[in-house]
Structure formats: C-alpha cells, structure tokens
Design a protein around this motif. Structure first.
Motif, short mmCIF file in Angstrom:
data_model
loop_
_atom_site.label_atom_id
_atom_site.label_comp_id
_atom_site.label_asym_id
_atom_site.label_seq_id
_atom_site.Cartn_x
_atom_site.Cartn_y
_atom_site.Cartn_z
N LEU A 172 27.92 52.95 41.47
CA LEU A 172 27.81 51.21 42.12
C LEU A 172 27.43 50.30 40.57
O LEU A 172 27.11 50.28 40.06
CB LEU A 172 26.98 50.67 43.04
N LEU A 173 29.09 49.17 40.96
CA LEU A 173 29.18 48.42 39.46
C LEU A 173 29.52 47.41 40.22
O LEU A 173 29.56 46.64 41.01
CB LEU A 173 30.13 48.19 38.90
N VAL A 174 27.90 46.10 40.37
CA VAL A 174 28.25 44.26 41.11
C VAL A 174 28.34 43.12 39.73
O VAL A 174 27.43 43.36 39.24
CB VAL A 174 26.70 43.86 42.12
N ILE A 175 29.47 43.18 39.43
CA ILE A 175 30.09 42.09 38.37
C ILE A 175 30.37 40.54 38.59
O ILE A 175 31.44 40.92 39.52
CB ILE A 175 30.72 43.21 37.31
N GLU A 176 29.57 39.79 37.62
CA GLU A 176 30.80 38.55 37.79
C GLU A 176 32.12 38.96 36.65
O GLU A 176 31.65 39.08 35.14
CB GLU A 176 29.38 37.65 37.31
N LEU A 177 32.87 38.70 36.97
CA LEU A 177 34.35 38.70 36.14
C LEU A 177 34.64 36.91 35.89
O LEU A 177 34.00 36.32 36.36
CB LEU A 177 35.39 39.14 36.45
N HIS A 178 34.90 36.64 34.28
CA HIS A 178 35.21 35.20 33.57
C HIS A 178 36.41 35.08 33.25
O HIS A 178 36.83 35.19 32.22
CB HIS A 178 34.16 35.47 33.21
N GLY A 191 35.57 41.17 46.54
CA GLY A 191 36.43 40.34 46.56
C GLY A 191 36.74 39.26 45.63
O GLY A 191 36.65 39.99 44.17
N ARG A 192 37.36 38.16 45.79
CA ARG A 192 37.67 37.29 44.43
C ARG A 192 36.86 35.88 44.54
O ARG A 192 37.21 34.80 44.20
CB ARG A 192 39.52 37.19 44.18
N THR A 193 35.88 35.75 45.16
CA THR A 193 34.70 34.89 45.33
C THR A 193 34.11 34.98 44.39
O THR A 193 33.24 35.39 44.14
CB THR A 193 33.56 35.38 46.98
N GLU A 194 34.59 33.68 43.61
CA GLU A 194 33.95 33.00 42.84
C GLU A 194 33.81 34.38 41.60
O GLU A 194 32.38 34.27 40.86
CB GLU A 194 32.43 32.86 42.39
#
Length: 259
Positions: A214-220, A247-250
């Motif tokens: 599992l990967l929980v990631i914020e992309l920039h 999804g693409r939420t934030e």
C-alpha cells in the motif's frame, strides 16, 4: 531567575541572576519555540508559530490538515501492517497509523530540524510513545549522497530537497540522506505514506520492493507537470498497484497491490 543570598558586614544581601541563552544557529534550532496548538480527530497537535502561514493555520484549525491521507489510511490499513511515514511533519499521519497498527509498527521520517521536537512531542502526547522517529531526508535508490540540502519555506509543509525550491526559502539545512529502499528495509515496512514535496518523481523512478502492498502518496504536478504525474501513476500500475480511492482529490492517492 536564580536568587543568590548571603550575609556581610552590612547585613543580609541577595542578588538575582537572569539566565541568558545564546542565539540559536540554523543547524541547531531553538529547542522550545513559541508554538500554537490545534485539535484534530481528538489529537492535540503542537506546531511552532514560526512554521505556520495563514493557509496552513487554517487547515489545522478546521481539521482539514492531511485529511485525505488520514481517511485513506483508516480505510486501507490492516492490523499487522508496518508503516513508513515519509515527510511526517507535525505527525498526524503517523498518529492515525499508530492508532490502527500500534506505535511500534510506525516509523516517522522528517527532514526539517525545526519540526523534529514538535513531532516527537505530538507522538508522545497522542499515542503514548514516539515509535521510531528518524531525522533525515529520503533519496532515490542509487543516490550515493550522505546528505542533501533541505529548503524550508515559512510554512513547514512546503520544505523540499528540490534545488529549485532554494529560491525564496526562509532557511536551508544540510540533513542526513538515506535511500528509500534502505529505509523500507530498516522499518520492515509494507505500507508507505509519502509527502515529500516533489521528490517522489525521483524516489519512484525505481520499482518499489515487493513487500510494499500500500502506498498513500501526495503527488505534486505543479512542480514537475501533469505528464510526469501521469507517468508516475502508470509506472505504479505497471508494478501491480491500482488506485483504490485517492483519485485526483488534491492529488492524494492510495495505491494498493496484491489483493
């Protein structure tokens, strides 16, 4: 203030001595800076006032800070998971994970020296233990550097190792660096939480170890473009990961494989 008392020919005397602390240097931030406190999900979070900007303070006040990451962890973490939190910041992701899998199964990595003490205090206050807290930056596998420069903007959530972020930074620090694969092995992690302000493009250029489910990631994408963002997601899909709710939420994604 320390009071000294004594006796002399003129009778008793006392002198008050005021302790004076030397100014802190950049490489050794003030140990106990003026701070503000916020309550999020029942957790009391302390943040240095100097590390806040209006938008960040607002997200902390309304409880929205790292809200997507916390919701995704609650939805997808399992008992027995071991979590590596990269870019732990004030500790909310680590606290959320520890409430599910236990403090002993969470490793928090934070490069910003200004946030290290508040992070440890927040963990102790809210989960009764620090777990494992590492003060270092993460670099890509194959990167041989022992240290990298971290550029810290006024809001702690925008600290970055990207060279382009040096301009406009409030301060820069040389911090110890360790490759991602080595940190995963050290933490025995099968879950990664990653918010590293654009460095994910380099970190994920090498396939993740098979143990990571599992990967929980914020992309920039604002830092490297939408095409590069899409390439990161496509490469993860090629490794067997599928998006299970981010999804693409934030730009926050939960990518899971193996089930």
């Amino acid at each position: 203030m320390q009071i000294l008392r004594g006796k002399g020919q003129g009778g008793e005397w006392q002198v008050g001595l005021l302790s004076v602390r030397s100014p802190a240097r950049k490489e050794s931030p003030v140990p106990h800076p003026e701070s503000e406190r916020f309550t999020i999900d029942g957790a009391l979070i302390e943040v240095p006032a100097s590390a806040l900007v209006p938008r960040l303070r607002g997200r902390l006040q309304d409880g929205g800070y790292e809200g997507h990451e916390r919701a995704l962890l609650r939805a997808h973490l399992r008992l027995g998971d071991r979590v590596l939190d990269l870019g732990a910041g004030a500790g909310m992701v680590s606290i959320t994970a520890a409430r599910i899998v236990g403090a002993g199964n969470v490793t928090s990595v934070e490069a910003n020296p200004e946030m290290l003490r508040p992070l440890k205090r927040n963990l102790r206050r809210n989960i009764g233990a620090e777990g494992s807290v590492l003060h270092m930056a993460v670099v890509a596998d194959g990167d041989k550097r022992d240290s990298v420069d971290l550029h810290v903007s006024p809001g702690f959530w925008s600290a970055s190792t990207l060279p382009g972020r040096a301009k406009g930074a409030a301060a820069s620090y040389a911090v110890k660096a360790r490759p991602l694969g080595k940190l995963i092995r050290r933490a025995q992690a099968n879950v990664l939480a990653m918010d590293v302000e654009g460095a994910e493009q380099q970190l994920l250029a090498t396939p993740l170890p098979e143990q990571v489910r599992l990967l929980v990631i914020e992309l920039h994408p604002a830092l490297y473009g939408g095409a590069a963002r899409d390439a990161i997601l496509a490469d993860l899909a090629g490794q067997g990961f599928r998006d299970v709710g981010g999804g693409r939420t934030e730009e926050v994604h939960a990518m899971r494989r193996g089930d």
